[in-house]
Design a protein around this motif. Structure first.
Motif, PDB file in Angstrom:
ATOM      1  N   ARG A 160      30.924  10.259  23.235  1.00  0.00           N
ATOM      2  CA  ARG A 160      29.929  10.752  24.184  1.00  0.00           C
ATOM      3  C   ARG A 160      28.591  10.028  24.149  1.00  0.00           C
ATOM      4  O   ARG A 160      27.762  10.252  25.008  1.00  0.00           O
ATOM      5  CB  ARG A 160      29.702  12.246  23.969  1.00  0.00           C
ATOM      6  CG  ARG A 160      30.924  13.050  24.257  1.00  0.00           C
ATOM      7  CD  ARG A 160      30.606  14.243  25.131  1.00  0.00           C
ATOM      8  NE  ARG A 160      31.819  14.834  25.630  1.00  0.00           N
ATOM      9  CZ  ARG A 160      32.302  14.611  26.842  1.00  0.00           C
ATOM     10  NH1 ARG A 160      31.677  13.824  27.666  1.00  0.00           N
ATOM     11  NH2 ARG A 160      33.409  15.181  27.231  1.00  0.00           N
ATOM     12  N   GLN A 161      28.348   9.183  23.172  1.00  0.00           N
ATOM     13  CA  GLN A 161      27.039   8.540  23.102  1.00  0.00           C
ATOM     14  C   GLN A 161      27.179   7.066  22.760  1.00  0.00           C
ATOM     15  O   GLN A 161      28.197   6.629  22.238  1.00  0.00           O
ATOM     16  CB  GLN A 161      26.143   9.230  22.061  1.00  0.00           C
ATOM     17  CG  GLN A 161      26.386   8.832  20.622  1.00  0.00           C
ATOM     18  CD  GLN A 161      27.527   9.579  19.942  1.00  0.00           C
ATOM     19  OE1 GLN A 161      28.109  10.482  20.504  1.00  0.00           O
ATOM     20  NE2 GLN A 161      27.837   9.186  18.731  1.00  0.00           N
ATOM     21  N   LEU A 187      27.151   0.627  23.843  1.00  0.00           N
ATOM     22  CA  LEU A 187      28.204   1.518  24.322  1.00  0.00           C
ATOM     23  C   LEU A 187      29.541   0.927  23.893  1.00  0.00           C
ATOM     24  O   LEU A 187      29.850  -0.226  24.196  1.00  0.00           O
ATOM     25  CB  LEU A 187      28.126   1.635  25.847  1.00  0.00           C
ATOM     26  CG  LEU A 187      29.048   2.629  26.526  1.00  0.00           C
ATOM     27  CD1 LEU A 187      28.826   4.045  25.996  1.00  0.00           C
ATOM     28  CD2 LEU A 187      28.813   2.601  28.032  1.00  0.00           C
ATOM     29  N   TYR A 214      27.880   5.499  33.920  1.00  0.00           N
ATOM     30  CA  TYR A 214      27.250   6.759  33.496  1.00  0.00           C
ATOM     31  C   TYR A 214      27.398   7.850  34.560  1.00  0.00           C
ATOM     32  O   TYR A 214      27.586   9.019  34.240  1.00  0.00           O
ATOM     33  CB  TYR A 214      25.778   6.535  33.129  1.00  0.00           C
ATOM     34  CG  TYR A 214      25.627   5.977  31.734  1.00  0.00           C
ATOM     35  CD1 TYR A 214      25.871   6.780  30.613  1.00  0.00           C
ATOM     36  CD2 TYR A 214      25.263   4.650  31.522  1.00  0.00           C
ATOM     37  CE1 TYR A 214      25.754   6.277  29.332  1.00  0.00           C
ATOM     38  CE2 TYR A 214      25.146   4.142  30.236  1.00  0.00           C
ATOM     39  CZ  TYR A 214      25.390   4.962  29.156  1.00  0.00           C
ATOM     40  OH  TYR A 214      25.275   4.468  27.876  1.00  0.00           O
ATOM     41  N   SER A 252      17.029   0.922  22.565  1.00  0.00           N
ATOM     42  CA  SER A 252      17.333   2.147  21.831  1.00  0.00           C
ATOM     43  C   SER A 252      16.194   3.147  21.944  1.00  0.00           C
ATOM     44  O   SER A 252      15.023   2.791  21.908  1.00  0.00           O
ATOM     45  CB  SER A 252      17.584   1.823  20.364  1.00  0.00           C
ATOM     46  OG  SER A 252      17.854   3.008  19.658  1.00  0.00           O
ATOM     47  N   GLU A 302      20.832   0.080  22.281  1.00  0.00           N
ATOM     48  CA  GLU A 302      21.939   1.032  22.375  1.00  0.00           C
ATOM     49  C   GLU A 302      23.187   0.262  22.782  1.00  0.00           C
ATOM     50  O   GLU A 302      23.164  -0.480  23.772  1.00  0.00           O
ATOM     51  CB  GLU A 302      21.640   2.103  23.425  1.00  0.00           C
ATOM     52  CG  GLU A 302      20.510   3.036  23.070  1.00  0.00           C
ATOM     53  CD  GLU A 302      20.899   4.038  22.000  1.00  0.00           C
ATOM     54  OE1 GLU A 302      21.981   4.649  22.109  1.00  0.00           O
ATOM     55  OE2 GLU A 302      20.117   4.190  21.053  1.00  0.00           O
TER      56      GLU A 302
END
Length: 166
Positions: free
Chosen positions: A13-14, A7, A79, A49, A5
């Protein structure tokens, strides 16, 4: 296939799932370059992920650091701030980290010609100047990484992605 994942420093938002090429060592908190739309952008690996799709993921183009630039506590704080202030985590990331950590790019540079004579003729036509130097450097390198391109042409906003990144 390993996936991670990433950022992005954008008010989104994700985080986004990317496949990790076998030749790259990627850990949580590292800065990576990824194809994002028609651009190459810098993002932070937020972790493995949760996306279980095997296909259709774009690949991480390069790793910018030898070790994580963002520690687990700072990632947790990003976060937490996102939840507390009802703000996208990418916007918090952009606020928390210095802007110099995020390399901006306007496009993706690839040499796609398989014929060495075509590449040589293009280099010969633009030999003078920085463009020729860049093409010659990229053509002569077997495995060009963003880190190598930045080391050689540090002030230039050009990046090279591996052939698997689409």
């Amino acid at each position: 296939m390993k996936t991670g994942e990433v950022l992005m420093p954008l008010p989104l938002r994700q985080a986004f799932s990317y496949s990790v090429p076998e030749d790259l060592e990627v850990r949580t908190g590292m800065r990576v370059t990824v194809p994002f739309g028609s651009k190459i952008m810098t993002g932070i690996v937020a972790g493995p992920s949760k996306n279980k799709r095997e296909g259709a993921l774009k690949s991480i183009a390069g790793v910018l650091d030898d070790r994580p630039a963002v520690g687990p506590d700072l990632l947790k704080l990003i976060y937490w701030m996102s939840d507390y202030y009802i703000t996208p985590p990418g916007a918090v990331l952009r606020t928390v980290l210095p802007g110099e950590l995020f390399i901006k790019s306007t496009g993706l540079l690839r040499i796609i010609a398989n014929d060495a004579t075509v590449i040589a003729s293009v280099i010969a036509r633009v030999r003078e100047g920085l463009a020729g130097q860049m093409l010659e450097f990229i053509a002569s390198a077997k495995d060009i990484t963003v880190k190598k391109a930045l080391a050689r042409f540090g002030g230039v906003d050009i990046f090279v992605a591996n052939a698997g990144a689409r």
